[in-house]
Scaffold this motif. Structure first.
Motif, PDB file in Angstrom:
ATOM      1  N   LYS A 132       0.749  -0.986  -0.043  1.00 16.94           N
ATOM      2  CA  LYS A 132      -0.136   0.407  -0.039  1.00 16.94           C
ATOM      3  C   LYS A 132       1.109   0.931   0.467  1.00 16.94           C
ATOM      4  O   LYS A 132       0.491   2.578  -0.868  1.00 16.94           O
ATOM      5  CB  LYS A 132      -0.911  -0.199   1.300  1.00 16.94           C
ATOM      6  N   TRP A 133       2.014   1.240   0.395  1.00 20.83           N
ATOM      7  CA  TRP A 133       3.066   2.193   0.705  1.00 20.83           C
ATOM      8  C   TRP A 133       3.695   2.820   0.235  1.00 20.83           C
ATOM      9  O   TRP A 133       3.568   3.434  -0.888  1.00 20.83           O
ATOM     10  CB  TRP A 133       3.698   1.647   1.938  1.00 20.83           C
ATOM     11  N   PHE A 134       4.054   1.397  -1.400  1.00 20.05           N
ATOM     12  CA  PHE A 134       4.536   1.713  -2.263  1.00 20.05           C
ATOM     13  C   PHE A 134       3.287   2.450  -3.159  1.00 20.05           C
ATOM     14  O   PHE A 134       3.887   2.598  -4.139  1.00 20.05           O
ATOM     15  CB  PHE A 134       5.130  -0.113  -3.072  1.00 20.05           C
ATOM     16  N   LYS A 135       2.501   1.575  -3.272  1.00 17.59           N
ATOM     17  CA  LYS A 135       1.500   2.351  -4.663  1.00 17.59           C
ATOM     18  C   LYS A 135       1.001   3.857  -4.541  1.00 17.59           C
ATOM     19  O   LYS A 135       1.050   4.845  -5.511  1.00 17.59           O
ATOM     20  CB  LYS A 135       0.079   1.339  -4.752  1.00 17.59           C
ATOM     21  N   LYS A 136       1.491   3.721  -2.726  1.00 22.76           N
ATOM     22  CA  LYS A 136       1.120   5.273  -2.508  1.00 22.76           C
ATOM     23  C   LYS A 136       2.277   6.349  -3.122  1.00 22.76           C
ATOM     24  O   LYS A 136       2.166   7.647  -3.364  1.00 22.76           O
ATOM     25  CB  LYS A 136       1.195   5.957  -1.243  1.00 22.76           C
ATOM     26  N   GLY A 137       3.275   5.960  -3.040  1.00 19.94           N
ATOM     27  CA  GLY A 137       4.325   6.529  -3.771  1.00 19.94           C
ATOM     28  C   GLY A 137       5.329   6.411  -4.660  1.00 19.94           C
ATOM     29  O   GLY A 137       5.995   6.442  -5.379  1.00 19.94           O
ATOM     30  N   LEU A 138       4.444   5.666  -5.141  1.00 19.30           N
ATOM     31  CA  LEU A 138       4.732   5.749  -6.801  1.00 19.30           C
ATOM     32  C   LEU A 138       5.186   5.005  -7.027  1.00 19.30           C
ATOM     33  O   LEU A 138       6.599   5.835  -8.466  1.00 19.30           O
ATOM     34  CB  LEU A 138       4.451   6.750  -7.517  1.00 19.30           C
ATOM     35  N   LEU A 139       6.103   3.667  -6.752  1.00 21.55           N
ATOM     36  CA  LEU A 139       7.000   2.772  -7.013  1.00 21.55           C
ATOM     37  C   LEU A 139       7.355   2.999  -8.258  1.00 21.55           C
ATOM     38  O   LEU A 139       8.534   2.357  -9.088  1.00 21.55           O
ATOM     39  CB  LEU A 139       7.352   1.958  -6.134  1.00 21.55           C
ATOM     40  N   ASN A 140       6.553   2.830  -9.690  1.00 23.09           N
ATOM     41  CA  ASN A 140       6.244   2.073 -10.517  1.00 23.09           C
ATOM     42  C   ASN A 140       6.928   3.062 -11.500  1.00 23.09           C
ATOM     43  O   ASN A 140       6.700   3.263 -12.710  1.00 23.09           O
ATOM     44  CB  ASN A 140       4.998   1.015 -10.978  1.00 23.09           C
ATOM     45  N   LYS A 141       6.440   4.626 -11.120  1.00 27.81           N
ATOM     46  CA  LYS A 141       6.344   5.983 -12.475  1.00 27.81           C
ATOM     47  C   LYS A 141       7.912   5.932 -12.639  1.00 27.81           C
ATOM     48  O   LYS A 141       8.479   7.077 -11.494  1.00 27.81           O
ATOM     49  CB  LYS A 141       5.734   6.870 -11.214  1.00 27.81           C
ATOM     50  N   ASN A 142       8.252   5.273 -13.494  1.00 31.01           N
ATOM     51  CA  ASN A 142      10.619   5.598 -13.332  1.00 31.01           C
ATOM     52  C   ASN A 142      10.293   5.166 -15.440  1.00 31.01           C
ATOM     53  O   ASN A 142       9.226   4.592 -15.799  1.00 31.01           O
ATOM     54  CB  ASN A 142      11.063   3.908 -12.767  1.00 31.01           C
ATOM     55  N   VAL A 143      11.776   5.231 -15.614  1.00 28.28           N
ATOM     56  CA  VAL A 143      12.448   5.086 -16.564  1.00 28.28           C
ATOM     57  C   VAL A 143      13.510   4.296 -16.784  1.00 28.28           C
ATOM     58  O   VAL A 143      14.277   4.481 -15.641  1.00 28.28           O
ATOM     59  CB  VAL A 143      12.460   6.112 -17.571  1.00 28.28           C
ATOM     60  N   HIS A 144      13.367   3.391 -17.090  1.00 30.50           N
ATOM     61  CA  HIS A 144      14.247   1.666 -17.305  1.00 30.50           C
ATOM     62  C   HIS A 144      15.482   2.644 -18.264  1.00 30.50           C
ATOM     63  O   HIS A 144      15.079   2.173 -19.949  1.00 30.50           O
ATOM     64  CB  HIS A 144      14.171   0.343 -16.833  1.00 30.50           C
ATOM     65  N   VAL A 145      16.741   2.509 -18.129  1.00 32.01           N
ATOM     66  CA  VAL A 145      17.703   2.995 -19.465  1.00 32.01           C
ATOM     67  C   VAL A 145      18.424   1.357 -19.677  1.00 32.01           C
ATOM     68  O   VAL A 145      18.727   0.285 -18.578  1.00 32.01           O
ATOM     69  CB  VAL A 145      19.050   4.121 -19.119  1.00 32.01           C
ATOM     70  N   ASN A 146      18.411   1.172 -21.023  1.00 27.42           N
ATOM     71  CA  ASN A 146      19.271  -0.232 -21.438  1.00 27.42           C
ATOM     72  C   ASN A 146      18.777  -1.494 -21.296  1.00 27.42           C
ATOM     73  O   ASN A 146      19.148  -2.412 -20.644  1.00 27.42           O
ATOM     74  CB  ASN A 146      20.815  -0.381 -20.603  1.00 27.42           C
ATOM     75  N   ASN A 147      17.186  -1.480 -21.106  1.00 30.28           N
ATOM     76  CA  ASN A 147      16.227  -2.848 -20.329  1.00 30.28           C
ATOM     77  C   ASN A 147      15.670  -3.335 -20.949  1.00 30.28           C
ATOM     78  O   ASN A 147      14.724  -3.026 -22.533  1.00 30.28           O
ATOM     79  CB  ASN A 147      15.601  -1.429 -20.133  1.00 30.28           C
ATOM     80  N   PHE A 148      16.354  -4.453 -21.773  1.00 29.94           N
ATOM     81  CA  PHE A 148      16.176  -5.442 -22.575  1.00 29.94           C
ATOM     82  C   PHE A 148      15.037  -5.803 -22.150  1.00 29.94           C
ATOM     83  O   PHE A 148      14.509  -7.393 -22.396  1.00 29.94           O
ATOM     84  CB  PHE A 148      17.429  -6.170 -23.491  1.00 29.94           C
ATOM     85  N   LEU A 149      14.602  -5.887 -21.575  1.00 40.92           N
ATOM     86  CA  LEU A 149      13.575  -6.422 -20.672  1.00 40.92           C
ATOM     87  C   LEU A 149      13.874  -8.085 -20.304  1.00 40.92           C
ATOM     88  O   LEU A 149      12.935  -8.781 -20.016  1.00 40.92           O
ATOM     89  CB  LEU A 149      12.024  -6.467 -21.439  1.00 40.92           C
ATOM     90  N   LEU A 150      14.988  -8.044 -19.468  1.00 36.49           N
ATOM     91  CA  LEU A 150      15.547  -9.489 -19.546  1.00 36.49           C
ATOM     92  C   LEU A 150      15.386  -9.572 -17.972  1.00 36.49           C
ATOM     93  O   LEU A 150      16.226  -8.273 -17.237  1.00 36.49           O
ATOM     94  CB  LEU A 150      16.844  -9.778 -20.199  1.00 36.49           C
ATOM     95  N   SER A 151      15.504 -10.569 -17.309  1.00 38.11           N
ATOM     96  CA  SER A 151      16.245 -10.317 -15.685  1.00 38.11           C
ATOM     97  C   SER A 151      17.201 -10.364 -15.340  1.00 38.11           C
ATOM     98  O   SER A 151      18.017  -9.533 -14.667  1.00 38.11           O
ATOM     99  CB  SER A 151      16.456 -11.659 -15.524  1.00 38.11           C
ATOM    100  N   THR A 152      18.825 -10.512 -16.884  1.00 46.81           N
ATOM    101  CA  THR A 152      20.007  -9.837 -16.645  1.00 46.81           C
ATOM    102  C   THR A 152      20.308  -8.750 -18.115  1.00 46.81           C
ATOM    103  O   THR A 152      19.570  -9.480 -19.025  1.00 46.81           O
ATOM    104  CB  THR A 152      21.146 -10.646 -16.581  1.00 46.81           C
TER     105      THR A 152
END
Length: 373
Positions: free
Chosen positions: A102-122
Motif C-alpha cells: 500500500k505504501w509503495f503504491k502511494k509512493g508511485l514506485l512504478n513511475k520510472n524510466v529504465h535505461v538499457n532495458n532489454f526486458l530480461l532478468s539480466t
C-alpha cells in the motif's frame, strides 16, 4: 560531446537494439511478452551506443523486468509461498508485504524510466565508460520530470567504474541480488571436481546436442520447458515469453539457442544466450522438470552457456540462483545493483527509495553475502 537524443529504430545500425525494438514495434494482436506492459523508446548516448528505454507509470501487475513494485511485492510473495511452508512464519511475512504494498503504491514506485532495458532478468551493458551519464540524466529528467531514472543489472565485478560514476552523479545504489560471473580460463575450469563429474554425467546420458541451426524446429518445445521452470515452478511474474518472441529472437540472432534431445526427438534441456559486446547472459533456460534430478538436465542446460564462454573468449554472467552449483563450478559471486536517480522527485517518493536502499544495502546484501545466496 554529442547531444543525447531519442532516435527511431530505422535510423540506427543493425544489431541487438534494432532487432529488439522491431519486435515490439511490429503490429501484432499478441504482445511478444504477455505480462509486460510498457512504452519503449531508443536513446542515443554516444556515436555508437544506443539504449532501449522503457517507460512506466503504474502497471502494478506487469513483470519485474520493468516494475520495481512487482520485484519487491508480487515476486517476494511468490518466493515466500514457495520457500516458507511454516504458516506461523509465512503468514506474518505476507501481511508485512501487504502493508508495504500500500505504501509503495502511494509512493508511485512504478513511475520510472529504465535505461538499457532489454526486458530480461539480466541486462548486459556494452563497453561504456559512462561519460555521458550526467547528460543522460539531464535529458531524461527534462523529458520525464515525474519519473525515477533506473539503470538495472550493474554488478561490482564488471561495472566498478560505472557504479562510481553513477554515485558521483548522485544516483542511489540499491543492492538487488548476487550474480555469478564466469571469467576463469578453460584449463582451470576443467580441473574442478564438479566439472569433471558433470562432463562424465553428460557423456553417460548420451543426449544429442543441438546447435543453433538445429534448434529451429524445437522452439515450441523450448518455450514449454521455459514455462515449466520459470512460470510454474518459480513465479508467473517472470517474463511470459510467447512463441513469436522465441521465433523472432532466433531469426534475428538476438538469442543463440542450443539444446539436448533424447532418442524420441524430445527436447530435454536448452539454453538461450543473449550476447552483448563482451558479456554472455543466459536469460532463457529450460529442462524437463519432471525427470529425476539424477539425470542432470539442469547441468546440461547450464553448461551450454559456460562452454560458449570458453569458445568465444567472452565473460559469462549467469545471473542469480543455484548459487552453490555455480560457485563449485568456478563462478565468482558479485553483488548486483540498480542505480536510481531520484533527486528531482517529491520528498515522500524519495523517502521510499531511500528506505529501500537502507533495507537492501544494510540488511539484504550482508545476508546474501553471509549465506552465499
Amino acid at each position: 560531446m554529442m547531444d543525447i537524443k531519442w532516435v527511431h529504430s530505422d535510423d540506427i545500425p543493425e544489431g541487438l537494439v534494432k532487432s529488439f525494438c522491431h519486435l515490439f514495434e511490429a503490429t501484432h494482436k499478441e504482445a511478444p511478452i504477455k505480462n509486460v506492459t510498457t512504452k519503449l523508446k531508443i536513446i542515443q548516448v554516444s556515436p555508437t551506443i544506443y539504449f532501449p528505454v522503457t517507460i512506466n507509470d503504474t502497471e502494478w501487475n506487469t513483470s519485474f523486468v520493468c516494475s520495481p513494485y512487482t520485484a519487491y511485492i508480487h515476486y517476494a510473495k511468490d518466493e515466500i509461498k514457495r520457500k516458507i511452508k511454516n504458516p506461523l512464519v509465512r503468514s506474518p511475512l505476507l501481511f508485512i508485504i501487504f502493508l508495504i504494498s500500500k505504501w509503495f503504491k502511494k509512493g508511485l514506485l512504478n513511475k520510472n524510466v529504465h535505461v538499457n532495458n532489454f526486458l530480461l532478468s539480466t541486462n548486459p551493458y556494452p563497453v561504456w565508460d559512462g561519460a555521458t551519464i550526467k547528460q543522460i540524466t539531464t535529458f531524461i529528467k527534462k523529458e520525464f520530470p515525474e519519473h525515477a531514472i533506473i539503470f538495472r543489472s550493474l554488478n561490482q565485478y564488471q561495472h566498478t567504474h560505472l557504479l562510481g560514476v553513477f554515485k558521483q552523479e548522485n544516483y542511489t545504489l540499491i543492492g538487488s541480488r548476487q550474480v555469478y560471473i564466469f571469467d576463469l580460463p578453460y584449463t582451470d575450469w576443467l580441473q574442478r571436481k564438479n566439472n569433471k563429474l558433470d562432463n562424465k554425467l553428460i557423456k553417460k546420458k548420451e543426449l544429442t546436442f543441438i546447435d543453433h541451426t538445429g534448434m529451429a524446429v524445437y522452439l515450441d518445445q523450448a518455450l514449454s520447458l521455459y514455462n515449466d521452470l520459470y512460470l510454474k515452478k518459480y513465479s508467473t511474474y517472470n517474463p511470459q515469453f510467447t512463441l513469436r518472441y522465441f521465433e523472432h529472437c532466433y531469426k534475428e540472432n538476438m538469442i543463440l539457442f542450443q539444446g539436448y534431445k533424447d532418442e524420441n526427438n524430445q527436447l530435454k534441456a536448452f539454453s538461450g544466450l543473449f550476447i552483448l559486446d563482451q558479456t554472455i547472459t543466459s536469460p532463457l533456460v529450460g529442462y524437463d522438470t519432471k525427470a529425476p534430478q539424477k539425470e542432470g538436465l539442469y547441468i546440461h542446460a547450464a553448461q551450454l552457456a559456460i562452454l560458449h564462454k570458453f569458445k568465444s573468449g567472452l565473460l559469462a554472467n549467469l545471473s542469480s540462483g543455484a548459487s552453490g552449483f555455480k560457485r563449485f563450478r568456478g563462478g565468482v559471486a558479485s553483488i548486483e545493483y540498480s542505480a536510481i536517480y531520484i533527486k528531482h522527485l517529491p520528498r515522500k517518493r524519495r523517502v521510499i527509495w531511500k528506505l529501500l536502499a537502507i533495507i537492501s544495502n544494510k540488511i539484504g546484501v550482508p545476508i546474501i553475502r553471509k549465506y552465499k545466496l
